[in-house]
Design a protein around this motif. Structure first.
Motif, PDB file in Angstrom:
ATOM      1  N   LYS A  84       1.336  -1.573   0.033  1.00  0.00           N
ATOM      2  CA  LYS A  84      -0.084  -0.080   0.116  1.00  0.00           C
ATOM      3  C   LYS A  84       0.996   1.407   0.013  1.00  0.00           C
ATOM      4  O   LYS A  84       0.440   2.268  -0.764  1.00  0.00           O
ATOM      5  N   HIS A  86       3.676   1.613  -1.952  1.00  0.00           N
ATOM      6  CA  HIS A  86       4.282   0.991  -2.350  1.00  0.00           C
ATOM      7  C   HIS A  86       3.976   2.279  -3.489  1.00  0.00           C
ATOM      8  O   HIS A  86       3.614   2.907  -4.397  1.00  0.00           O
ATOM      9  N   GLN A  87       2.745   1.759  -3.294  1.00  0.00           N
ATOM     10  CA  GLN A  87       1.612   2.614  -3.909  1.00  0.00           C
ATOM     11  C   GLN A  87       0.816   3.862  -4.296  1.00  0.00           C
ATOM     12  O   GLN A  87       0.554   4.682  -5.114  1.00  0.00           O
ATOM     13  N   GLN A  88       1.327   3.887  -2.802  1.00  0.00           N
ATOM     14  CA  GLN A  88       1.241   5.640  -2.467  1.00  0.00           C
ATOM     15  C   GLN A  88       2.379   6.718  -3.427  1.00  0.00           C
ATOM     16  O   GLN A  88       2.325   7.723  -3.702  1.00  0.00           O
ATOM     17  N   HIS A  90       5.517   5.287  -4.206  1.00  0.00           N
ATOM     18  CA  HIS A  90       6.966   4.436  -5.294  1.00  0.00           C
ATOM     19  C   HIS A  90       7.770   4.827  -4.739  1.00  0.00           C
ATOM     20  O   HIS A  90       9.249   4.646  -5.415  1.00  0.00           O
ATOM     21  N   TYR A  97       9.057  -4.670  -5.352  1.00  0.00           N
ATOM     22  CA  TYR A  97       7.925  -4.458  -5.881  1.00  0.00           C
ATOM     23  C   TYR A  97       6.650  -6.033  -6.190  1.00  0.00           C
ATOM     24  O   TYR A  97       6.094  -7.283  -5.284  1.00  0.00           O
ATOM     25  N   TRP A 101       4.877  -8.570  -3.560  1.00  0.00           N
ATOM     26  CA  TRP A 101       3.336  -9.686  -4.264  1.00  0.00           C
ATOM     27  C   TRP A 101       3.675 -11.285  -3.641  1.00  0.00           C
ATOM     28  O   TRP A 101       2.637 -11.879  -3.862  1.00  0.00           O
ATOM     29  N   LEU A 122      -6.017  -4.589  -3.299  1.00  0.00           N
ATOM     30  CA  LEU A 122      -4.907  -4.040  -3.394  1.00  0.00           C
ATOM     31  C   LEU A 122      -4.758  -3.901  -5.008  1.00  0.00           C
ATOM     32  O   LEU A 122      -3.973  -3.652  -5.599  1.00  0.00           O
ATOM     33  N   GLU A 127      -2.636  -3.841 -10.625  1.00  0.00           N
ATOM     34  CA  GLU A 127      -1.141  -3.181 -10.442  1.00  0.00           C
ATOM     35  C   GLU A 127       0.387  -4.418 -11.550  1.00  0.00           C
ATOM     36  O   GLU A 127       1.277  -3.974 -12.222  1.00  0.00           O
ATOM     37  N   GLU A 131       2.688  -2.961 -14.396  1.00  0.00           N
ATOM     38  CA  GLU A 131       4.183  -2.814 -13.643  1.00  0.00           C
ATOM     39  C   GLU A 131       5.334  -4.064 -15.813  1.00  0.00           C
ATOM     40  O   GLU A 131       6.398  -3.971 -15.972  1.00  0.00           O
TER      41      GLU A 131
END
Length: 315
Positions: A84, A86-88, A90, A97, A101, A122, A127, A131
């Motif tokens: 979470k 990282h999603q905000q 980076h 990443y 997962w 998520l 995502e 990627e």
């Protein structure tokens, strides 16, 4: 050292996790996992910190492969928070990443509610697709024979292959059908098409993954049609230079699809849908010259026992 040298402890935990080929005891897990999670949760964006986080997540993903149970819920929650964040912001590398997962998805079999978190909270499909699209753009897929990849490009191909493995595991394990499944299937298909001419290892891995995913009874044939997997498997058979491994996996793909299409049901609506889907698959095969291809591969098919595939055409 009584906590005086945390960096040394983290290095030792990483080495132990990555070099241990047997089950890690709960006692050692209770030392390694919290230490590695602490490192993996660092939020600074310097290259040095990013490398530390990447190594810690790699080590944690290795620990997960040995089904260590303790402290179980704690590290799943921490990993969710890492993703979470990282999603905000980076703050992770692309490889880190992917490892984050992997830690979650390896546990879907044991924590069924994780699938809801992965899909709905998520947004794994979105995502993973993003990627893979970014990574695919960074590789020269039309490279001339004999020309070597540079260091960065080789790493990007490695991350792509790791993502394909992660997608395969998720699609093989998922219990619910949703649009994200089709998105993920299509993401694998796109990588296959990019790699099929010059990157045989990657293209083979894509077709093999698609074949393995057909064994998930929760996914339907229409998911593979919509995701483009049926077309990709046909392309795998029809490559200009027949590569036996890729052709074999493509034929197995059709074998399993055929088995799904022959599963009759007493529900009239479902049976009608099955027949429509079967007709669509047959039309696709005919349009792409499937029968001609089968004739040209007759000896190969006989040697591999693929006679079951022909039953689809006459049933």
């Amino acid at each position: 050292m009584k906590g005086k040298n945390e960096k040394l402890l983290a290095d030792l935990c990483e080495c132990f996790a990555l070099m241990n080929f047997f089950i890690i005891s709960d006692e050692l897990s209770s030392i390694c996992v919290p230490c590695l999670l602490k490192v993996a949760s660092k939020k600074k964006e310097s290259k040095e910190i990013q490398k530390e986080v990447e190594m810690a997540l790699l080590a944690l993903s290795a620990v997960e492969q040995y089904d260590v149970v303790q402290p179980y819920a704690l590290r799943l929650n921490d990993t969710i928070e890492i993703i979470k964040y990282h999603q905000q912001h980076h703050n992770l590398t692309q490889l880190a990443y992917r490892y984050a997962w992997d830690i979650l998805i390896q546990k879907i079999f044991f924590e069924r509610n994780l699938e809801d978190v992965i899909v709905n909270e998520l947004h794994f499909g979105r995502e993973a697709r993003r990627e893979l699209e970014e990574l695919t753009k960074c590789v020269d897929w039309k490279r001339k024979k004999g020309k070597e990849m540079n260091k960065d490009e080789a790493k990007e191909v490695l991350v792509i292959r790791k993502w394909i493995q992660t997608l395969e595991y998720f699609l093989y394990s998922c219990k619910r059908r949703n649009e994200e499944c089709i998105v993920l299937i299509n993401s694998v298909v796109k990588v296959f098409r990019a790699a099929k001419d010059n990157y045989s290892v990657v293209s083979y891995q894509c077709i093999k993954s698609l074949k393995n995913v057909t064994e998930n009874k929760n996914l339907k044939v229409e998911d593979f049609l919509k995701g483009g997997a049926v077309d990709a498997a046909l392309e795998g058979i029809q490559l200009p230079t027949i590569r036996e491994e890729c052709s074999t996996e493509s034929l197995y793909f059709f074998k399993y699809v055929c088995e799904k299409l022959k599963e009759k049901t007493e529900n009239k609506m479902e049976e009608a849908k099955r027949k429509v889907m079967k007709r669509k698959v047959l039309e696709t095969m005919e349009e792409e010259g499937y029968e001609d291809c089968m004739v040209s591969l007759d000896r190969f098919i006989q040697s591999k026992n693929f006679f079951q595939i022909f039953a689809l055409l006459g049933d």
